[in-house]
Design a protein around this motif. Structure first.
Motif, PDB file in Angstrom:
ATOM      1  N   ALA A   1       4.170  -0.058 -11.997  1.00  0.00           N
ATOM      2  CA  ALA A   1       2.782   0.150 -12.424  1.00  0.00           C
ATOM      3  C   ALA A   1       2.027  -1.152 -12.645  1.00  0.00           C
ATOM      4  O   ALA A   1       0.804  -1.207 -12.458  1.00  0.00           O
ATOM      5  N   LYS A   2       2.713  -2.214 -13.025  1.00  0.00           N
ATOM      6  CA  LYS A   2       2.048  -3.478 -13.362  1.00  0.00           C
ATOM      7  C   LYS A   2       2.109  -4.508 -12.237  1.00  0.00           C
ATOM      8  O   LYS A   2       1.741  -5.664 -12.437  1.00  0.00           O
ATOM      9  N   LEU A   3       2.579  -4.088 -11.069  1.00  0.00           N
ATOM     10  CA  LEU A   3       2.588  -5.033  -9.946  1.00  0.00           C
ATOM     11  C   LEU A   3       1.154  -5.485  -9.659  1.00  0.00           C
ATOM     12  O   LEU A   3       0.250  -4.655  -9.522  1.00  0.00           O
ATOM     13  N   PRO A   4       0.926  -6.798  -9.537  1.00  0.00           N
ATOM     14  CA  PRO A   4      -0.451  -7.281  -9.377  1.00  0.00           C
ATOM     15  C   PRO A   4      -1.069  -6.942  -8.028  1.00  0.00           C
ATOM     16  O   PRO A   4      -2.285  -6.826  -7.920  1.00  0.00           O
ATOM     17  N   ARG A   5      -0.247  -6.799  -6.989  1.00  0.00           N
ATOM     18  CA  ARG A   5      -0.809  -6.554  -5.652  1.00  0.00           C
ATOM     19  C   ARG A   5      -0.331  -5.197  -5.144  1.00  0.00           C
ATOM     20  O   ARG A   5       0.360  -5.096  -4.143  1.00  0.00           O
ATOM     21  N   LEU A   6      -0.727  -4.172  -5.882  1.00  0.00           N
ATOM     22  CA  LEU A   6      -0.335  -2.803  -5.550  1.00  0.00           C
ATOM     23  C   LEU A   6      -1.582  -1.962  -5.331  1.00  0.00           C
ATOM     24  O   LEU A   6      -2.501  -1.979  -6.147  1.00  0.00           O
ATOM     25  N   THR A   7      -1.632  -1.275  -4.230  1.00  0.00           N
ATOM     26  CA  THR A   7      -2.699  -0.297  -4.022  1.00  0.00           C
ATOM     27  C   THR A   7      -2.062   1.053  -3.755  1.00  0.00           C
ATOM     28  O   THR A   7      -1.033   1.149  -3.082  1.00  0.00           O
TER      29      THR A   7
ATOM     30  N   ASP B   1       6.774  14.378 -13.981  1.00  0.00           N
ATOM     31  CA  ASP B   1       7.532  13.517 -14.890  1.00  0.00           C
ATOM     32  C   ASP B   1       8.492  12.618 -14.125  1.00  0.00           C
ATOM     33  O   ASP B   1       8.652  11.427 -14.443  1.00  0.00           O
ATOM     34  N   ARG B   2       9.134  13.163 -13.087  1.00  0.00           N
ATOM     35  CA  ARG B   2      10.070  12.356 -12.314  1.00  0.00           C
ATOM     36  C   ARG B   2       9.325  11.312 -11.475  1.00  0.00           C
ATOM     37  O   ARG B   2       9.796  10.187 -11.309  1.00  0.00           O
ATOM     38  N   ALA B   3       8.154  11.670 -10.990  1.00  0.00           N
ATOM     39  CA  ALA B   3       7.337  10.683 -10.286  1.00  0.00           C
ATOM     40  C   ALA B   3       6.899   9.567 -11.234  1.00  0.00           C
ATOM     41  O   ALA B   3       6.892   8.384 -10.872  1.00  0.00           O
ATOM     42  N   MET B   4       6.571   9.933 -12.460  1.00  0.00           N
ATOM     43  CA  MET B   4       6.160   8.931 -13.440  1.00  0.00           C
ATOM     44  C   MET B   4       7.305   7.964 -13.748  1.00  0.00           C
ATOM     45  O   MET B   4       7.096   6.754 -13.871  1.00  0.00           O
TER      46      MET B   4
ATOM     47  N   ARG C   1       0.858  -1.187   0.000  1.00  0.00           N
ATOM     48  CA  ARG C   1       0.000   0.000   0.000  1.00  0.00           C
ATOM     49  C   ARG C   1       0.893   1.235   0.000  1.00  0.00           C
ATOM     50  O   ARG C   1       1.578   1.513   0.976  1.00  0.00           O
ATOM     51  N   ILE C   2       0.887   1.937  -1.117  1.00  0.00           N
ATOM     52  CA  ILE C   2       1.753   3.106  -1.300  1.00  0.00           C
ATOM     53  C   ILE C   2       0.925   4.377  -1.192  1.00  0.00           C
ATOM     54  O   ILE C   2      -0.151   4.490  -1.788  1.00  0.00           O
ATOM     55  N   GLY C   3       1.427   5.316  -0.436  1.00  0.00           N
ATOM     56  CA  GLY C   3       0.860   6.655  -0.433  1.00  0.00           C
ATOM     57  C   GLY C   3       1.704   7.548  -1.325  1.00  0.00           C
ATOM     58  O   GLY C   3       2.918   7.623  -1.151  1.00  0.00           O
ATOM     59  N   LEU C   4       1.104   8.202  -2.288  1.00  0.00           N
ATOM     60  CA  LEU C   4       1.832   9.030  -3.255  1.00  0.00           C
ATOM     61  C   LEU C   4       1.488  10.494  -3.044  1.00  0.00           C
ATOM     62  O   LEU C   4       0.315  10.875  -3.010  1.00  0.00           O
ATOM     63  N   LEU C   5       2.526  11.329  -2.937  1.00  0.00           N
ATOM     64  CA  LEU C   5       2.353  12.766  -2.748  1.00  0.00           C
ATOM     65  C   LEU C   5       3.373  13.489  -3.627  1.00  0.00           C
ATOM     66  O   LEU C   5       4.571  13.262  -3.510  1.00  0.00           O
TER      67      LEU C   5
ATOM     68  N   CYS D   1      -1.074   8.926 -11.626  1.00  0.00           N
ATOM     69  CA  CYS D   1      -1.671   7.586 -11.519  1.00  0.00           C
ATOM     70  C   CYS D   1      -2.569   7.309 -12.715  1.00  0.00           C
ATOM     71  O   CYS D   1      -2.544   6.199 -13.290  1.00  0.00           O
ATOM     72  N   ARG D   2      -3.356   8.289 -13.105  1.00  0.00           N
ATOM     73  CA  ARG D   2      -4.241   8.103 -14.254  1.00  0.00           C
ATOM     74  C   ARG D   2      -3.440   7.877 -15.529  1.00  0.00           C
ATOM     75  O   ARG D   2      -3.777   7.002 -16.344  1.00  0.00           O
ATOM     76  N   GLN D   3      -2.354   8.621 -15.705  1.00  0.00           N
ATOM     77  CA  GLN D   3      -1.546   8.465 -16.911  1.00  0.00           C
ATOM     78  C   GLN D   3      -0.869   7.097 -16.976  1.00  0.00           C
ATOM     79  O   GLN D   3      -0.671   6.548 -18.061  1.00  0.00           O
ATOM     80  N   LEU D   4      -0.517   6.552 -15.814  1.00  0.00           N
ATOM     81  CA  LEU D   4       0.118   5.234 -15.770  1.00  0.00           C
ATOM     82  C   LEU D   4      -0.902   4.103 -15.646  1.00  0.00           C
ATOM     83  O   LEU D   4      -0.522   2.938 -15.550  1.00  0.00           O
ATOM     84  N   GLU D   5      -2.183   4.453 -15.655  1.00  0.00           N
ATOM     85  CA  GLU D   5      -3.277   3.480 -15.524  1.00  0.00           C
ATOM     86  C   GLU D   5      -3.170   2.701 -14.220  1.00  0.00           C
ATOM     87  O   GLU D   5      -3.439   1.501 -14.155  1.00  0.00           O
ATOM     88  N   ILE D   6      -2.764   3.414 -13.161  1.00  0.00           N
ATOM     89  CA  ILE D   6      -2.732   2.838 -11.817  1.00  0.00           C
ATOM     90  C   ILE D   6      -4.019   3.236 -11.104  1.00  0.00           C
ATOM     91  O   ILE D   6      -4.338   4.416 -10.995  1.00  0.00           O
TER      92      ILE D   6
END
Length: 384
Positions: free
Chosen positions: A58-64, A48-51, A6-10, A77-82
């Motif tokens: 981005a494709k990890l199966p068990r990522l929230t 861009d650096r976060a991306m 479970r990742i918190g992104l800021l 997140c939307r751009q990476l389809e997360i």
């Protein structure tokens, strides 16, 4: 932290915007006002650096992922389809330190495993004020000032660490310093660094940058020797772009020229062409000159960065205009020795250019004294 991560992104959308313009920081109302006039590429720097970091996982199966609205995380997140849970929205655009603290509190309360943020020392300080040592934090380096030890050495290093976590790897936790400097004093060539505290950071030595080491100690004599040699070796009709640092400042002193300790100055034929130049100022100067140019940089003590920390005026456009082969590195041997085998690092915000800068390069370490030393992104560095 194996299995479900479970990742918190800021993301601080203003992080790093002042670097190429020689503003020496991204704090304060002046930059917020200027942000509306900046190009799309400048404004998107931290996103861009976060991306670059998050695309590794981005494709990890068990990522929230939990994040904050708009440019503070949702957009990436939307751009990476997360798929991400958006916990709130910034109160204003561009966002402020208040928004950063509110987002950090919400992510803390959401009980994420690790809070990943894109920013610089100011962002780290705001997050520390809220979370302290209550949860692991990992910084994607995106600011102008990055003296703290909570940042990975590059966006990709952040992604690799998170990937290791996501695959159930054993990743240690260590306490790393949060530091920040007074930007107004910094803009007047005065470094006032303050220790704020420590945060828990997941990682291995090759992924995390070291806390910046300040002070001149006995290196003043070595810097004088380097300066004397450089002054003799400056070629006629060549524009030298002298980067920030006490070692490079010694070169200017040897030439008897005024120096911007924490900025970029231009010299040709022992005359000062420009002081405290921004990226635009450098490119405009070079566009008017037919003569060749060279960049002179030094290593940040403890960290080992030669590009991408405190000298973001040397943007990819500037480095390409000058030529990778025309980047001169000067550093006391004590700085190299203190790296304990770690490479000198580059983080230009352009992975292709970073690769071109890598390899064994000459480092001027004294009067008619030079060594070969590895320059790398974290991938090429020796593993620990």
């Amino acid at each position: 932290m194996g299995g479900l991560v479970r990742i918190g992104l800021l993301i601080n959308p203003l992080a790093g915007l002042g670097g190429s313009r020689a503003m020496k920081g991204s704090d304060g109302d002046a930059l917020r006002a200027l942000a509306s006039t900046m190009s799309t590429a400048e404004v998107q720097r931290s996103q861009d650096r976060a991306m670059r970091a998050l695309q590794v996982i981005a494709k990890l199966p068990r990522l929230t992922v939990s994040t904050w609205g708009g440019a503070m995380g949702e957009t990436v997140c939307r751009q990476l389809e997360i798929t991400a849970e958006v916990l709130g929205e910034p109160a204003e655009a561009p966002s402020s330190a208040v928004d950063t603290r509110l987002a950090a509190a919400a992510l803390r309360d959401a009980e994420v495993d690790v809070l990943v943020f894109a920013g610089g020392d100011g962002t780290a300080r705001d997050i520390y004020d809220v979370v302290g040592e209550s949860l692991p934090v990992l910084g994607i380096p995106a600011g102008v000032k990055m003296h703290s030890g909570v940042f990975a050495v590059s966006p990709e290093a952040t992604g690799e660490l998170l990937l290791h976590l996501g695959k159930g790897g054993l990743v240690g936790l260590r306490n790393q310093e949060v530091r920040d400097i007074d930007e107004e004093a910094f803009r007047h060539d005065v470094v006032r660094s303050r220790f704020y505290g420590e945060m828990q950071v997941p990682g291995e030595g090759r992924f995390l940058q070291q806390t910046k080491v300040g002070g001149r100690e006995s290196q003043e004599l070595v810097a004088a020797e380097i300066a004397a040699w450089m002054a003799e070796e400056l070629a006629p009709d060549v524009t030298y772009l002298i980067g920030p640092g006490s070692t490079t400042a010694a070169i200017m002193a040897e030439l008897g020229l005024d120096n911007t300790l924490l900025g970029v100055d231009a010299v040709r034929n022992n005359a000062l062409l420009g002081s405290d130049l921004s990226e635009q100022g450098i490119l405009e100067l070079l566009a008017c000159e037919s003569e060749p140019a060279r960049i002179v940089v030094t290593a940040i003590g403890g960290q080992g960065h030669i590009i991408g920390r405190g000298n973001q005026q040397f943007t990819p456009a500037v480095i390409r205009r000058v030529g990778v082969e025309n980047v001169i590195v000067v550093a006391a041997k004590s700085k190299i020795t203190a790296l304990q085998g770690r490479p000198l690092l580059v983080d230009s915000n352009d992975p292709i250019l970073d690769k071109a800068l890598c390899g064994y390069r000459e480092v001027i370490t004294g009067y008619d004294d030079r060594i070969l030393y590895l320059v790398a992104t974290y991938e090429e560095g020796p593993k620990q």
